[in-house]
Design a protein around this motif. Structure first.
Motif, short mmCIF file in Angstrom:
data_model
loop_
_atom_site.label_atom_id
_atom_site.label_comp_id
_atom_site.label_asym_id
_atom_site.label_seq_id
_atom_site.Cartn_x
_atom_site.Cartn_y
_atom_site.Cartn_z
N GLU A 198 3.02 9.33 9.07
CA GLU A 198 4.14 8.77 9.83
C GLU A 198 4.40 7.31 9.48
OE1 GLU A 198 6.33 10.22 11.87
OE2 GLU A 198 5.41 12.16 11.48
N ASP A 199 3.36 6.59 8.96
CA ASP A 199 3.54 5.18 8.62
C ASP A 199 3.84 4.98 7.13
OD1 ASP A 199 1.05 5.97 7.78
OD2 ASP A 199 -0.05 4.25 8.61
N TRP A 200 4.22 6.06 6.42
CA TRP A 200 4.57 5.93 5.01
C TRP A 200 5.86 5.13 4.87
CZ3 TRP A 200 1.86 7.61 0.74
CH2 TRP A 200 2.50 7.48 -0.49
N ILE A 201 5.90 4.27 3.87
CA ILE A 201 7.06 3.41 3.66
C ILE A 201 7.91 3.97 2.52
CG2 ILE A 201 7.83 1.07 3.05
CD1 ILE A 201 5.14 0.06 4.16
N GLY A 202 9.18 4.20 2.78
CA GLY A 202 10.10 4.68 1.75
C GLY A 202 10.11 6.20 1.64
N PHE A 203 10.99 6.67 0.75
CA PHE A 203 11.19 8.11 0.57
C PHE A 203 11.06 8.43 -0.92
CE2 PHE A 203 13.58 6.63 4.25
CZ PHE A 203 12.92 7.35 5.24
N PRO A 204 9.92 9.00 -1.32
CA PRO A 204 9.50 9.02 -2.73
C PRO A 204 10.41 9.78 -3.68
CG PRO A 204 7.64 9.45 -1.29
CD PRO A 204 8.85 9.49 -0.43
N PHE A 205 11.19 10.76 -3.22
CA PHE A 205 11.99 11.54 -4.15
C PHE A 205 13.39 10.97 -4.38
CE2 PHE A 205 9.75 15.96 -4.05
CZ PHE A 205 8.55 15.33 -4.37
N ARG A 206 13.69 9.88 -3.72
CA ARG A 206 14.97 9.23 -4.02
C ARG A 206 14.91 8.59 -5.40
NH1 ARG A 206 17.65 6.05 1.11
NH2 ARG A 206 17.42 7.68 2.68
N LYS A 207 16.05 8.55 -6.05
CA LYS A 207 16.09 8.03 -7.41
C LYS A 207 15.78 6.54 -7.47
CE LYS A 207 17.29 11.94 -9.34
NZ LYS A 207 16.40 12.64 -10.30
N ASP A 208 16.04 5.81 -6.36
CA ASP A 208 15.81 4.36 -6.38
C ASP A 208 14.47 3.98 -5.77
OD1 ASP A 208 16.34 5.04 -3.79
OD2 ASP A 208 17.98 3.62 -3.48
N TYR A 209 13.60 4.95 -5.52
CA TYR A 209 12.29 4.64 -4.92
C TYR A 209 11.42 3.92 -5.93
CZ TYR A 209 7.69 5.30 -2.78
OH TYR A 209 6.44 5.10 -2.24
N ASP A 210 10.81 2.84 -5.50
CA ASP A 210 9.92 2.05 -6.35
C ASP A 210 8.49 2.29 -5.91
OD1 ASP A 210 8.52 0.15 -7.83
OD2 ASP A 210 10.17 -1.29 -7.77
N ASN B 267 5.86 0.88 -6.91
CA ASN B 267 5.02 -0.31 -7.01
C ASN B 267 4.41 -0.61 -5.64
OD1 ASN B 267 3.93 -2.89 -7.20
ND2 ASN B 267 5.54 -3.63 -8.58
N PRO B 268 3.08 -0.60 -5.52
CA PRO B 268 2.45 -0.80 -4.20
C PRO B 268 2.74 -2.16 -3.59
CG PRO B 268 0.80 -0.80 -5.95
CD PRO B 268 2.09 -0.36 -6.58
N GLU B 269 3.18 -3.13 -4.42
CA GLU B 269 3.53 -4.43 -3.86
C GLU B 269 4.86 -4.36 -3.12
OE1 GLU B 269 3.44 -7.37 -6.89
OE2 GLU B 269 1.30 -7.10 -7.33
N ILE B 270 5.72 -3.41 -3.55
CA ILE B 270 7.03 -3.25 -2.90
C ILE B 270 6.96 -2.23 -1.77
CG2 ILE B 270 9.42 -2.52 -3.28
CD1 ILE B 270 9.11 -3.54 -6.16
N ASN B 271 6.32 -1.10 -2.04
CA ASN B 271 6.12 -0.07 -1.03
C ASN B 271 4.62 0.18 -0.89
OD1 ASN B 271 8.81 0.66 -0.22
ND2 ASN B 271 9.08 1.59 -2.24
#
Length: 552
Positions: A139-151, A153-157
């Motif tokens: 539930e605390d995951w940041i971002g949505f990994p299958f979107r084309k603009d997902y980054d 990089n652990p520093e960003i997400n």
């Protein structure tokens, strides 16, 4: 030609019906009729397609989240179990900050988990969905990994690393009379519920799968499934792989249907390219699929019996399965992840001993099956543990998308080999095994009878493998024509589907697995309510799900 004429006629009929019901619908021809639907009209159109007596699209085959760049959306593949007709629905939203669509889970129950998967990876939330939580991700995951603009990089997400307890609350969305979105929180379990965890230890749930189970004494009140313990992001990885490279990962999905899975992806690509596969390769693929089914059903027998305490039967099943794995190893060089099918055929011809060993196995198995039935099928303990346990009606099997032997144990004739023949299945005679009891024993017996049918198929093919090439010539770089394509095969656990959307490149734009195990797990709560805790183990064994097929 006649079937094609019927398909064209039906496409015209459904286009006319949808056009009358929804004038703003946009139609597109292709593999199946595609209908682009305004987001606020989707649920009403789905209800119409489901309920209309001339259409009866009662089976939601696949629900695919999409990122088309400027918009997010979902593609739905619908099938009529009565007429075996297909239609594709497409819906999208341009609001990428807060994407909202309407649920269809009130029409097809298998949409519940599928829509939660879409929320996981694309961030689309579904209005009127009863349980809008993450399913595979924390539930605390940041971002949505299958979107084309997902980054990534652990520093960003940043990837969450702290221990996370399961959410005690869920959220459902609804629109009020003035069109405002209202979020409603409710508890997953009641405050006084006694909760135990079944899994994620492997022996409890046939893999790292977790059932949070609310009990009243030994009676099951509710099960909340938690997936994702071994999710590998395979569908995301595929987007950066060439088409030959994508094949490598299919054996790592349901590893007990490795040949079948890879067969589906190869056929999807081949049909998109209009590539003709040599007859020798088609026959070899069909035989490998049936050997794979036998191997899987034998492992099912072994582990199901072990779950109920029949250890002797466990060793019996493995004894025969080893001989199939020997046949695989001779030709493929491996016993589990064989990597055998390739685009255009198979990677190597069969071993010189292949036909001899297959014929020996066919001759030996009837006596072994008799042993199985003597030691387990007729045992009074086994029958008491399985008969009348985990009932699933035919209507609920369709509604939850429970295909394969589990669906046929409820009387649903859903065998892809019969409904949409592929490979050499139109050249052999075999029976679709159906039981109408809908309980765990029926699901067990379907698989035992399917062993006999697979042996019968192999018997018809083993001495009739055509001479010639086993692999068609392809270009060094394979590109699939622009479009969307879908192909199903009958894997050991049910209908295994591949959705491919191409932009004409050497990489897939989107490659989605429609796994039978996902729907099997989605039906567990429905099938176990009111049962005893020991029954959960028997029901889970009878469904025969494989967790890597769910956690992709």
């Amino acid at each position: 030609m006649k079937n094609n004429d019927n398909r064209i006629q039906f496409m015209g009929n459904i286009q006319e019906k949808i056009g009358a019901f929804l004038p703003e619908a946009i139609f597109e021809e292709g593999q199946y009729l595609t209908v682009s639907v305004p987001a606020d009209k989707l649920n009403a159109l789905c209800r119409f397609l489901h309920d209309d007596k001339d259409l009866q699209f009662d089976n939601l085959v696949s629900l695919i989240g999409m990122d088309w760049g400027e918009t997010l959306g979902v593609v739905y593949y619908l099938n009529s179990t009565k007429y075996n007709h297909w239609v594709i629905l497409k819906v999208e939203t341009s609001d990428k900050e807060n994407p909202l669509l309407y649920t269809v889970s009130d029409i097809w129950k298998n949409a519940e988990l599928n829509e939660r998967e879409v929320y996981d990876f694309f961030g689309i939330r579904f209005i009127n969905h009863p349980d809008m939580r993450h399913l595979f991700l924390r539930e605390d995951w940041i971002g949505f990994p299958f979107r084309k603009d997902y980054d990534a990089n652990p520093e960003i997400n940043p990837i969450p690393t702290e221990n996370e307890s399961c959410s005690v609350d869920t959220v459902s969305l609804r629109k009020d009379a003035e069109g405002r979105i209202i979020e409603e929180k409710r508890k997953v379990f009641q405050d006084n519920d006694y909760i135990v965890n079944i899994g994620p230890q492997h022996p409890a749930t046939h893999g790292v799968l977790r059932f949070q189970t609310a009990l009243d004494g030994e009676t099951i009140k509710k099960i909340d499934v938690h997936c994702g313990y071994i999710h590998r992001g395979i569908e995301k990885m595929w987007e950066s792989m060439t088409y030959p490279q994508t094949l490598h990962l299919t054996d790592r999905l349901d590893y007990l249907s490795a040949h079948n899975n890879r067969h589906a992806l190869c056929m999807c690509i081949e049909e998109a390219m209009q590539l003709e596969v040599p007859q020798r390769a088609i026959y070899i693929r069909t035989m490998m699929d049936e050997l794979m089914r036998l191997s899987s059903h034998l492992l099912f027998f072994a582990t199901m019996c072990m779950d109920l305490g029949a250890l002797t039967a466990f060793f019996y099943g493995f004894r025969e399965r080893e001989k199939i794995l020997d046949i695989f190893e001779d030709t493929c060089g491996a016993r589990m992840t064989m990597n055998y099918n390739v685009i255009g055929g198979v990677i190597a011809d069969i071993h010189p001993d292949f036909q001899r060993k297959v014929k020996e196995f066919i001759k030996e198995m009837p006596a072994r099956l008799k042993e199985y039935h003597e030691v387990f099928s007729g045992n009074v303990i086994a029958q008491n543990r399985l008969k009348g346990v985990g009932f699933l009606s035919r209507e609920d099997a369709i509604n939850y998308g429970v295909t394969g032997p589990s669906g046929r144990g409820s009387g649903w004739a859903c065998d892809v080999r019969k409904r949409s023949p592929y490979a050499a299945y139109d050249k052999v005679q075999f029976d679709e095994v159906l039981y109408n009891e809908g309980d765990s024993y029926a699901r067990y017996m379907v698989r035992m009878k399917e062993i006999e049918q697979s042996l019968h198929i192999l018997e018809q093919l083993v001495d009739n493998i055509p001479e010639g090439d086993y692999l068609a010539k392809t270009k060094p770089i394979i590109k699939v024509p622009e479009g969307r394509y879908f192909k199903e095969v009958e894997a050991a656990r049910g209908a295994f589907g591949i959705y491919l959307e191409s932009r004409g490149d050497k990489f897939p734009y989107r490659l989605k697995v429609n796994s039978p195990g996902f729907n099997l797990v989605g039906a567990v709560d429905h099938m176990t309510r009111g049962s005893k805790i020991a029954d959960l183990i028997a029901i889970g064994g009878s469904l025969d799900y494989v967790v890597p097929d769910i956690d992709r």
